[in-house]
Design an enzyme around this catalytic site. Structure first.
Site, PDB file in Angstrom:
ATOM      1  N   PRO A  94       0.766  -1.263  -0.049  1.00  0.00           N
ATOM      2  CA  PRO A  94      -0.019   0.034  -0.064  1.00  0.00           C
ATOM      3  C   PRO A  94       0.885   1.251  -0.052  1.00  0.00           C
ATOM      4  O   PRO A  94       0.274   2.332  -0.117  1.00  0.00           O
ATOM      5  CB  PRO A  94      -0.923  -0.057   1.227  1.00  0.00           C
ATOM      6  N   GLU A 121       2.679  -8.775   8.696  1.00  0.00           N
ATOM      7  CA  GLU A 121       2.934  -7.255   8.579  1.00  0.00           C
ATOM      8  C   GLU A 121       3.803  -6.747   7.636  1.00  0.00           C
ATOM      9  O   GLU A 121       4.221  -5.511   7.459  1.00  0.00           O
ATOM     10  CB  GLU A 121       3.463  -6.778   9.962  1.00  0.00           C
ATOM     11  N   ARG A 159      -3.348  -8.051 -20.707  1.00  0.00           N
ATOM     12  CA  ARG A 159      -4.354  -7.542 -21.751  1.00  0.00           C
ATOM     13  C   ARG A 159      -3.569  -6.642 -22.934  1.00  0.00           C
ATOM     14  O   ARG A 159      -4.075  -6.463 -23.828  1.00  0.00           O
ATOM     15  CB  ARG A 159      -5.439  -6.814 -21.416  1.00  0.00           C
ATOM     16  N   ASP A 174     -10.274   1.258 -24.769  1.00  0.00           N
ATOM     17  CA  ASP A 174     -10.779   1.225 -23.254  1.00  0.00           C
ATOM     18  C   ASP A 174     -10.690   2.355 -22.489  1.00  0.00           C
ATOM     19  O   ASP A 174     -10.239   3.309 -22.853  1.00  0.00           O
ATOM     20  CB  ASP A 174      -9.656   0.155 -22.298  1.00  0.00           C
TER      21      ASP A 174
HETATM   22  C1  4GO Z   1      -0.753  -4.414  -1.264  1.00  0.00           C
HETATM   23  C2  4GO Z   1      -0.412  -5.168  -0.175  1.00  0.00           C
HETATM   24  C3  4GO Z   1      -2.556  -3.503   0.097  1.00  0.00           C
HETATM   25  C4  4GO Z   1      -1.916  -3.623  -1.152  1.00  0.00           C
HETATM   26  C5  4GO Z   1      -1.114  -5.164   0.792  1.00  0.00           C
HETATM   27  C6  4GO Z   1      -2.382  -2.666  -2.126  1.00  0.00           C
HETATM   28  N1  4GO Z   1      -2.350  -4.224   0.821  1.00  0.00           N
HETATM   29  N2  4GO Z   1      -2.993  -1.611  -1.858  1.00  0.00           N
HETATM   30  N3  4GO Z   1      -0.704  -5.974   1.889  1.00  0.00           N
HETATM   31  O1  4GO Z   1      -1.900  -2.809  -3.319  1.00  0.00           O
HETATM   32  C7  4GO Z   1       2.407  -6.384   3.432  1.00  0.00           C
HETATM   33  C8  4GO Z   1       1.626  -7.535   3.850  1.00  0.00           C
HETATM   34  C9  4GO Z   1       1.582  -5.580   2.495  1.00  0.00           C
HETATM   35  C10 4GO Z   1       0.390  -7.326   3.422  1.00  0.00           C
HETATM   36  C11 4GO Z   1       0.288  -6.767   2.343  1.00  0.00           C
END
Ligand code: 4GO
Length: 255
Positions: A94, A121, A159, A174
């Site tokens: 994230p 984590e 794609r 698209d």
């Molecule tokens: C990617 C990995 C969300 C995303 C994640 C995303 N959550 N928004 N979780 O692309 C490390 C352990 C990150 C769980 C993972």
């Protein structure tokens, strides 16, 4: 036709999660046609202790577990054997740059990709420091693992491999391909629950259909994602249409 193929190595503690999505429909066809070489690697296979330990407690305390660096590094090094220099090694997180159409097209031009999926984590940061070249996020929310984000990236990238989509170049019209959204689509019957297919589509004048679609796409973008219009490259005619939508808007507001 001489198609180029893409090899994607996925590193995960849960390779079975990929079985459904990666063996259905378009992705299966891409693999069947030899356009996609998808290789799943279980990070646990790169552990060396008898319990096959892939995680450990965090330095500094706090809750949760951290993925140990040694098996992840060994898995990445294995995936990178004979890979061309500059092969992206992508961590799904994230904290990464937000994945987009543009990034999907960019990634599809590589011969090889390595996708690393974290769990718990996350992964010991030294893996990132040593081997990760790109960090991608599919949106501003946290998931329990990088597997679903990796599948999203694979679907969007595949794609764009030439020969994958049935209608050649179907990806070019698209939503997001040129920075604006697509308009509505219709199929038979021409009248359904009192709603008819727009006459211009039924008439089949290709020039008029193309203009109508562009206008509908612009209208939808104006209504739903005006932020996209700040960066979209539009013709003079398209700018004029946007002006008309704005006029219609203000007439609705004042009249
Ligand atoms: C990617 C990995 C969300 C995303 C994640 C995303 N959550 N928004 N979780 O692309 C490390 C352990 C990150 C769980 C993972």
């Amino acid at each position: 036709m001489n198609y180029n193929s893409l090899r994607i190595d996925v590193l995960t503690l849960f390779p079975a999660m990929f079985q459904g999505p990666m063996t259905e429909s378009m992705l299966w066809k891409a693999r069947d046609r030899g356009l996609l070489d998808l290789r799943l690697h279980d990070i646990r296979d790169f552990t060396t202790d008898k319990h096959r330990t892939a995680d450990d407690i965090p330095y500094g305390g706090g809750g949760g577990m951290i993925m140990k660096p040694e098996p992840v590094v060994a898995a990445i090094e294995h995936a990178l054997i004979d890979a061309p220099p500059g092969t992206p090694v992508i961590l799904m997180t994230p904290q990464g740059r937000v994945f987009s159409h543009r990034i999907a097209v960019e990634l599809s031009r590589h011969e090889r990709l390595v996708l690393v999926c974290g769990r718990y984590e996350g992964i010991d940061d030294r893996v990132r420091q040593l081997l990760i070249t790109d960090e991608l996020s599919i949106g501003d929310y946290v998931l329990t693992g990088g597997e679903l984000p990796a599948m999203v990236v694979i679907d969007a990238v595949v794609r764009h491999i030439p020969g994958v989509l049935g209608a050649e170049g179907a990806a070019n019209s698209d939503s997001h391909a040129d920075g604006i959204l697509e308009g509505p689509h219709f199929t038979r019957p021409p009248l359904f629950h009192g709603l008819s297919v727009p006459q211009v589509l039924q008439d089949g004048d290709h020039g008029k259909v193309a203009r109508w679609r562009r206008e509908q796409g612009l209208r939808r973008t104006w209504e739903r994602r005006p932020d996209l219009l700040l960066t979209a490259e539009l013709t003079e005619d398209e700018r004029y249409l946007l002006g008309r939508f704005a006029d219609e808007d203000s007439r609705r507001a004042t009249g």
